[in-house]
Design an enzyme around this catalytic site. Structure first.
Site, PDB file in Angstrom:
ATOM      1  N   LYS A 195      28.958  -3.257  36.377  1.00 19.30           N
ATOM      2  CA  LYS A 195      27.929  -3.007  35.358  1.00 19.30           C
ATOM      3  C   LYS A 195      27.089  -4.255  35.107  1.00 19.30           C
ATOM      4  O   LYS A 195      25.886  -4.180  34.982  1.00 19.30           O
ATOM      5  CB  LYS A 195      28.575  -2.627  34.018  1.00 19.30           C
ATOM      6  CG  LYS A 195      29.179  -1.259  33.965  1.00 19.30           C
ATOM      7  CD  LYS A 195      29.548  -0.904  32.524  1.00 19.30           C
ATOM      8  CE  LYS A 195      30.354  -1.974  31.825  1.00 19.30           C
ATOM      9  NZ  LYS A 195      31.785  -1.877  31.886  1.00 19.30           N
TER      10      LYS A 195
ATOM     11  N   ARG B 271      32.320   2.605  23.784  1.00 18.77           N
ATOM     12  CA  ARG B 271      33.524   2.647  24.595  1.00 18.77           C
ATOM     13  C   ARG B 271      34.461   3.759  24.143  1.00 18.77           C
ATOM     14  O   ARG B 271      35.502   3.974  24.765  1.00 18.77           O
ATOM     15  CB  ARG B 271      34.259   1.323  24.455  1.00 18.77           C
ATOM     16  CG  ARG B 271      34.216   0.454  25.696  1.00 18.77           C
ATOM     17  CD  ARG B 271      35.076  -0.756  25.397  1.00 18.77           C
ATOM     18  NE  ARG B 271      35.410  -1.542  26.548  1.00 18.77           N
ATOM     19  CZ  ARG B 271      34.650  -2.485  27.069  1.00 18.77           C
ATOM     20  NH1 ARG B 271      33.459  -2.719  26.597  1.00 18.77           N
ATOM     21  NH2 ARG B 271      35.092  -3.191  28.091  1.00 18.77           N
TER      22      ARG B 271
ATOM     23  N   ARG C  54      36.996 -12.455  40.863  1.00 14.23           N
ATOM     24  CA  ARG C  54      35.758 -12.727  40.125  1.00 14.23           C
ATOM     25  C   ARG C  54      35.752 -14.139  39.522  1.00 14.23           C
ATOM     26  O   ARG C  54      36.731 -14.594  38.962  1.00 14.23           O
ATOM     27  CB  ARG C  54      35.593 -11.689  39.014  1.00 14.23           C
ATOM     28  CG  ARG C  54      34.396 -11.965  38.107  1.00 14.23           C
ATOM     29  CD  ARG C  54      33.885 -10.713  37.466  1.00 14.23           C
ATOM     30  NE  ARG C  54      34.839 -10.150  36.516  1.00 14.23           N
ATOM     31  CZ  ARG C  54      34.554  -9.082  35.767  1.00 14.23           C
ATOM     32  NH1 ARG C  54      33.405  -8.464  35.884  1.00 14.23           N
ATOM     33  NH2 ARG C  54      35.451  -8.630  34.929  1.00 14.23           N
TER      34      ARG C  54
ATOM     35  N   ARG D 277      37.714 -15.477  33.837  1.00 20.38           N
ATOM     36  CA  ARG D 277      37.846 -14.957  32.472  1.00 20.38           C
ATOM     37  C   ARG D 277      39.317 -14.754  32.129  1.00 20.38           C
ATOM     38  O   ARG D 277      40.106 -14.336  32.954  1.00 20.38           O
ATOM     39  CB  ARG D 277      37.102 -13.613  32.368  1.00 20.38           C
ATOM     40  CG  ARG D 277      35.625 -13.801  32.108  1.00 20.38           C
ATOM     41  CD  ARG D 277      34.846 -12.524  32.241  1.00 20.38           C
ATOM     42  NE  ARG D 277      35.550 -11.355  31.717  1.00 20.38           N
ATOM     43  CZ  ARG D 277      34.984 -10.154  31.603  1.00 20.38           C
ATOM     44  NH1 ARG D 277      33.728  -9.976  31.973  1.00 20.38           N
ATOM     45  NH2 ARG D 277      35.671  -9.149  31.136  1.00 20.38           N
TER      46      ARG D 277
ATOM     47  N   ARG E  14      43.235  -2.569  30.953  1.00 18.55           N
ATOM     48  CA  ARG E  14      41.833  -2.214  30.695  1.00 18.55           C
ATOM     49  C   ARG E  14      41.461  -0.905  31.393  1.00 18.55           C
ATOM     50  O   ARG E  14      40.720  -0.095  30.849  1.00 18.55           O
ATOM     51  CB  ARG E  14      40.878  -3.327  31.148  1.00 18.55           C
ATOM     52  CG  ARG E  14      41.006  -4.598  30.341  1.00 18.55           C
ATOM     53  CD  ARG E  14      39.688  -5.347  30.116  1.00 18.55           C
ATOM     54  NE  ARG E  14      38.813  -5.551  31.259  1.00 18.55           N
ATOM     55  CZ  ARG E  14      38.828  -6.627  32.043  1.00 18.55           C
ATOM     56  NH1 ARG E  14      39.701  -7.583  31.869  1.00 18.55           N
ATOM     57  NH2 ARG E  14      37.973  -6.729  33.029  1.00 18.55           N
TER      58      ARG E  14
HETATM   59  P1  ADP Z   1      34.064  -5.754  31.167  1.00 15.34           P
HETATM   60  O1  ADP Z   1      32.761  -6.450  31.434  1.00 15.34           O
HETATM   61  O2  ADP Z   1      35.181  -6.175  32.035  1.00 15.34           O
HETATM   62  O3  ADP Z   1      33.913  -4.261  31.039  1.00 15.34           O
HETATM   63  P2  ADP Z   1      33.652  -6.499  28.462  1.00 15.34           P
HETATM   64  O4  ADP Z   1      33.104  -7.880  28.569  1.00 15.34           O
HETATM   65  O5  ADP Z   1      32.704  -5.384  28.217  1.00 15.34           O
HETATM   66  O6  ADP Z   1      34.540  -6.220  29.731  1.00 15.34           O
HETATM   67  O7  ADP Z   1      34.732  -6.458  27.302  1.00 15.34           O
HETATM   68  C1  ADP Z   1      35.829  -7.341  27.256  1.00 15.34           C
HETATM   69  C2  ADP Z   1      36.750  -6.949  26.102  1.00 15.34           C
HETATM   70  O8  ADP Z   1      35.991  -7.003  24.880  1.00 15.34           O
HETATM   71  C3  ADP Z   1      37.284  -5.535  26.164  1.00 15.34           C
HETATM   72  O9  ADP Z   1      38.456  -5.438  26.935  1.00 15.34           O
HETATM   73  C4  ADP Z   1      37.546  -5.241  24.678  1.00 15.34           C
HETATM   74  O10 ADP Z   1      38.735  -5.860  24.233  1.00 15.34           O
HETATM   75  C5  ADP Z   1      36.390  -5.954  24.001  1.00 15.34           C
HETATM   76  N1  ADP Z   1      35.242  -5.039  23.785  1.00 15.34           N
HETATM   77  C6  ADP Z   1      33.991  -5.135  24.343  1.00 15.34           C
HETATM   78  N2  ADP Z   1      33.192  -4.130  23.938  1.00 15.34           N
HETATM   79  C7  ADP Z   1      33.940  -3.368  23.106  1.00 15.34           C
HETATM   80  C8  ADP Z   1      33.704  -2.173  22.369  1.00 15.34           C
HETATM   81  N3  ADP Z   1      32.526  -1.519  22.435  1.00 15.34           N
HETATM   82  N4  ADP Z   1      34.723  -1.674  21.611  1.00 15.34           N
HETATM   83  C9  ADP Z   1      35.919  -2.286  21.530  1.00 15.34           C
HETATM   84  N5  ADP Z   1      36.213  -3.410  22.210  1.00 15.34           N
HETATM   85  C10 ADP Z   1      35.250  -3.952  22.989  1.00 15.34           C
END
Ligand code: ADP
Ligand code: ZN
Length: 218
Positions: A14, A90, A129, A164, A175
């Protein structure tokens, strides 16, 4: 002006799609993960609370994230240019809050792009990554097929690369599980609204970009 959401499992690529979309369509890129990580880096109370969930691969409580998101959408750039939401919503609860917010403001989403990638591929990508530590750059590398020229140094800006905290096997598995149970229902939610475009993630980034572009031009 476009108002977009990008959906996909964590590690589906994404972030890479968001980079060109935000440039080509001149829309602010709003990543709730980035906003939360910034709070962690700044040591805010919210960051301290969020980190314990993030490090385990669990979702941060929705009321915290929804408040952050609404505050961001209230900013001038989003009002003038639209937005690209990445990592939000989410859960169905978050999607409903977003819909409420949009309705209150007399606006609506143009499109929701869903990127599909198999879990095994996501795991392999996450473990390889590396991310640029410069917040103004955030370039993403992959040691398998997009390694930096110099180990651990960003090609673009020369800053150090890092892994990360949540890119380890246990956290990625968690996740993915959270994604399948809590986020995947959004595919049905947005397809019922007639807003969903599903794109199958390709091996080459360029190929996925072409497919996403075709959906956004429809
Ligand atoms: P990735 O890019 O791997 O999808 P993100 O950077 O979007 O991961 O998110 C990392 C973490 O931040 C998630 O695992 C969650 O804990 C938290 N997070 C991010 N966005 C949300 C959301 N909309 N609701 C709840 N938790 C979130
Ligand atoms: Zn960089």
């Amino acid at each position: 002006m476009k108002r977009l959401v990008i959906l996909g499992a964590p590690g589906s690529g994404k972030g890479s799609q968001c980079k060109w979309i935000t440039k080509d369509y001149d829309v602010p890129h709003i990543s709730t993960g980035d906003i939360l990580r910034k709070n962690i880096a700044d040591g805010t109370a919210l960051g301290v609370e969020a980190k314990s969930y993030m490090d385990k691969g669990e979702l941060v409580p929705s009321e915290l994230v929804i408040a952050l998101l609404k505050a961001r959408l209230d900013e001038e750039d989003c009002k003038a240019k639209g937005f690209l939401l990445d990592g939000f919503p989410r859960t169905v609860e978050q999607a409903e809050s977003l819909d409420e917010y949009l309705k209150e403001n007399g606006i609506s989403l143009d499109r929701v792009v869903n990127i599909e990638v198999p879990d095994e591929e996501i795991m392999a990508r996450a473990l390889n990554r590396r991310t640029c530590s410069n917040p103004a750059c955030k370039e993403i590398y992959n040691l398998r097929d997009n390694a930096p020229q110099v180990e651990n140094v960003c090609d673009k800006c020369g800053s150090a690369l890092f892994v990360r905290d949540d890119d380890n096997e246990a956290t990625v598995s968690k996740r993915l599980e959270v994604y399948h149970t809590q986020t995947e229902p959004l595919i049905k939610y947005y397809s019922e609204q007639g807003k969903l475009s599903t794109v199958v993630g390709q091996v080459l980034l360029e190929d996925t970009i072409k497919l996403v572009k075709a959906e956004l031009e429809k």
